[in-house]
Design an enzyme around this catalytic site. Sequence first.
Site, PDB file in Angstrom:
ATOM      1  N   ASP A  22      -9.428   3.230 -17.792  1.00 31.92           N
ATOM      2  CA  ASP A  22     -10.332   3.402 -16.650  1.00 31.92           C
ATOM      3  C   ASP A  22      -9.569   3.087 -15.364  1.00 31.92           C
ATOM      4  O   ASP A  22      -8.347   3.185 -15.335  1.00 31.92           O
ATOM      5  CB  ASP A  22     -11.550   2.485 -16.813  1.00 31.92           C
ATOM      6  CG  ASP A  22     -11.164   1.018 -16.779  1.00 31.92           C
ATOM      7  OD1 ASP A  22      -9.959   0.717 -16.805  1.00 31.92           O
ATOM      8  OD2 ASP A  22     -12.054   0.157 -16.709  1.00 31.92           O
TER       9      ASP A  22
ATOM     10  N   PHE B 169      -9.471   1.413 -23.222  1.00 36.41           N
ATOM     11  CA  PHE B 169     -10.189   2.462 -22.495  1.00 36.41           C
ATOM     12  C   PHE B 169      -9.580   2.599 -21.105  1.00 36.41           C
ATOM     13  O   PHE B 169      -9.718   1.705 -20.266  1.00 36.41           O
ATOM     14  CB  PHE B 169     -11.675   2.114 -22.439  1.00 36.41           C
ATOM     15  CG  PHE B 169     -12.142   1.542 -23.750  1.00 36.41           C
ATOM     16  CD1 PHE B 169     -11.974   2.285 -24.917  1.00 36.41           C
ATOM     17  CD2 PHE B 169     -12.660   0.266 -23.836  1.00 36.41           C
ATOM     18  CE1 PHE B 169     -12.335   1.753 -26.143  1.00 36.41           C
ATOM     19  CE2 PHE B 169     -13.020  -0.275 -25.050  1.00 36.41           C
ATOM     20  CZ  PHE B 169     -12.859   0.466 -26.211  1.00 36.41           C
TER      21      PHE B 169
ATOM     22  N   ASP C 139      -9.045  -5.361 -24.562  1.00 37.36           N
ATOM     23  CA  ASP C 139      -9.641  -4.558 -23.490  1.00 37.36           C
ATOM     24  C   ASP C 139     -10.712  -5.306 -22.708  1.00 37.36           C
ATOM     25  O   ASP C 139     -10.687  -5.362 -21.486  1.00 37.36           O
ATOM     26  CB  ASP C 139     -10.230  -3.257 -24.051  1.00 37.36           C
ATOM     27  CG  ASP C 139     -10.861  -2.436 -22.932  1.00 37.36           C
ATOM     28  OD1 ASP C 139     -10.141  -1.659 -22.284  1.00 37.36           O
ATOM     29  OD2 ASP C 139     -12.069  -2.613 -22.671  1.00 37.36           O
TER      30      ASP C 139
HETATM   31  N1  56B Z   1     -11.583  -0.633 -20.056  1.00 33.52           N
HETATM   32  C1  56B Z   1     -12.883  -0.780 -19.899  1.00 33.52           C
HETATM   33  N2  56B Z   1     -13.520  -0.145 -18.889  1.00 33.52           N
HETATM   34  C2  56B Z   1     -14.840  -0.316 -18.746  1.00 33.52           C
HETATM   35  C3  56B Z   1     -15.582  -1.128 -19.602  1.00 33.52           C
HETATM   36  C4  56B Z   1     -16.910  -1.058 -19.162  1.00 33.52           C
HETATM   37  C5  56B Z   1     -18.113  -1.780 -19.669  1.00 33.52           C
HETATM   38  N3  56B Z   1     -18.062  -2.238 -20.969  1.00 33.52           N
HETATM   39  C6  56B Z   1     -19.160  -3.027 -21.364  1.00 33.52           C
HETATM   40  C7  56B Z   1     -19.370  -2.982 -22.779  1.00 33.52           C
HETATM   41  C8  56B Z   1     -19.559  -4.214 -23.317  1.00 33.52           C
HETATM   42  C9  56B Z   1     -19.313  -5.255 -22.366  1.00 33.52           C
HETATM   43  O1  56B Z   1     -20.378  -6.123 -22.268  1.00 33.52           O
HETATM   44  C10 56B Z   1     -19.002  -4.510 -21.068  1.00 33.52           C
HETATM   45  O2  56B Z   1     -19.915  -4.825 -20.061  1.00 33.52           O
HETATM   46  C11 56B Z   1     -16.933  -0.226 -18.059  1.00 33.52           C
HETATM   47  N4  56B Z   1     -15.683   0.219 -17.817  1.00 33.52           N
HETATM   48  C12 56B Z   1     -15.177   1.025 -16.697  1.00 33.52           C
HETATM   49  O3  56B Z   1     -14.923   0.165 -15.590  1.00 33.52           O
HETATM   50  C13 56B Z   1     -15.121   0.883 -14.369  1.00 33.52           C
HETATM   51  C14 56B Z   1     -16.291   0.319 -13.612  1.00 33.52           C
HETATM   52  O4  56B Z   1     -15.964  -0.827 -12.965  1.00 33.52           O
HETATM   53  P1  56B Z   1     -17.029  -1.503 -11.940  1.00 33.52           P
HETATM   54  O5  56B Z   1     -17.456  -0.462 -10.982  1.00 33.52           O
HETATM   55  O6  56B Z   1     -16.286  -2.624 -11.323  1.00 33.52           O
HETATM   56  O7  56B Z   1     -18.187  -1.991 -12.788  1.00 33.52           O
HETATM   57  C15 56B Z   1     -15.473   2.316 -14.774  1.00 33.52           C
HETATM   58  O8  56B Z   1     -14.308   3.099 -14.883  1.00 33.52           O
HETATM   59  C16 56B Z   1     -16.103   2.072 -16.130  1.00 33.52           C
HETATM   60  O9  56B Z   1     -16.124   3.242 -16.910  1.00 33.52           O
HETATM   61  C17 56B Z   1     -14.901  -1.811 -20.664  1.00 33.52           C
HETATM   62  O10 56B Z   1     -15.463  -2.553 -21.473  1.00 33.52           O
HETATM   63  N5  56B Z   1     -13.568  -1.592 -20.754  1.00 33.52           N
END
Ligand code: 56B
Length: 287
Positions: free
Chosen positions: A211, A209, A264
């Site tokens: 991000d 993903f 990821d």
């Molecule tokens: N590649 C990737 N990006 C992810 C996630 C997740 C959450 N996944 C949840 C699902 C199950 C798990 O238990 C995780 O908790 C959020 N993001 C992205 O990160 C950024 C936010 O950052 P900060 O402001 O520091 O929290 C924002 O762009 C957000 O869209 C992921 O898994 N993979």
Amino acid sequence: MEEVRASSAWVASHSSHVTVDSEGIEKVVESVENSIPKVEWNYEGIHYFDNGPLTVQYLFVLDALNFCFWPDKELNYDDLASGLKAALQNDPSVFDADRLQKYTGPELRELLKWPRPLPLEDERVRLMHELERSFGGKASNIVESCEKSAVKLVAIIARHFPGFRDHTVYKGRQVFLYKRAQIFAADLWGAFKGQRYGEFSDIGSITIFADYIVPAVLQQLGVLRYSLTLANRIEANKEIGSGSEEEVELRACSIYAVLSVELDLWLWAFGVSNPSLQHHRTLSIYY
Ligand SMILES: Nc1nc2c(c(CN[C@H]3C=C[C@H](O)[C@@H]3O)cn2[C@@H]2O[C@H](COP(=O)(O)O)[C@@H](O)[C@H]2O)c(=O)[nH]1
């Protein structure tokens, strides 16, 4: 998802500001070989789960709003996930179709118990309203219609919900990234542990993903290299325009460099546990 892979590979091979370093990849692979760290979904315990359609609705609303936290230094993904969870526990009808359609910015803020306006708040509210318009406003209907295919689920979501159409044009070519639509499929798979609403025969087809955390982690690991100008911009916290070459390259090269989606969550968890991580700053509804 073939389009995501193919168009990301094209960006990586025409890139001007970001390079994928294959030696850097080899080094990371060597260091994690035989011990790919497994990070459990919901390792933080912040998500709502009741093993039924309400969980699907929760995850759909969550991923409709899962973008651009960084403009508020104190806000992050956890606040959204746990805020929506608490709201749902308090009132099981908060995400019903007729209510989704009516939320205002201040009401969303109140729902999340956030004391000030959210970043891109008007867009967040607009995207919530959008969820009600197809499939009777029930996310479980969407999942049921996709015949256990994550690829189909992403395609259906992109077709019916414009807010999830995470694609752009780079050097004249259309590039597909689909961050929030894919993370919704992965969240279902993780939450339901590959059963019921989380059963997908092709979960391996989804990509990482793209991000703003993952590219920064990959750069720190030596997998991505930035041009001096781009590195300086990021270090100086200068905004990177949405749809700019730099932004598309950061996202697409991350997808190209990490072939397995299994990595990821490890990369992301590593990134968010490191407060000094300097990520690129783009105002975007897609991630
Ligand atoms: N590649 C990737 N990006 C992810 C996630 C997740 C959450 N996944 C949840 C699902 C199950 C798990 O238990 C995780 O908790 C959020 N993001 C992205 O990160 C950024 C936010 O950052 P900060 O402001 O520091 O929290 C924002 O762009 C957000 O869209 C992921 O898994 N993979």
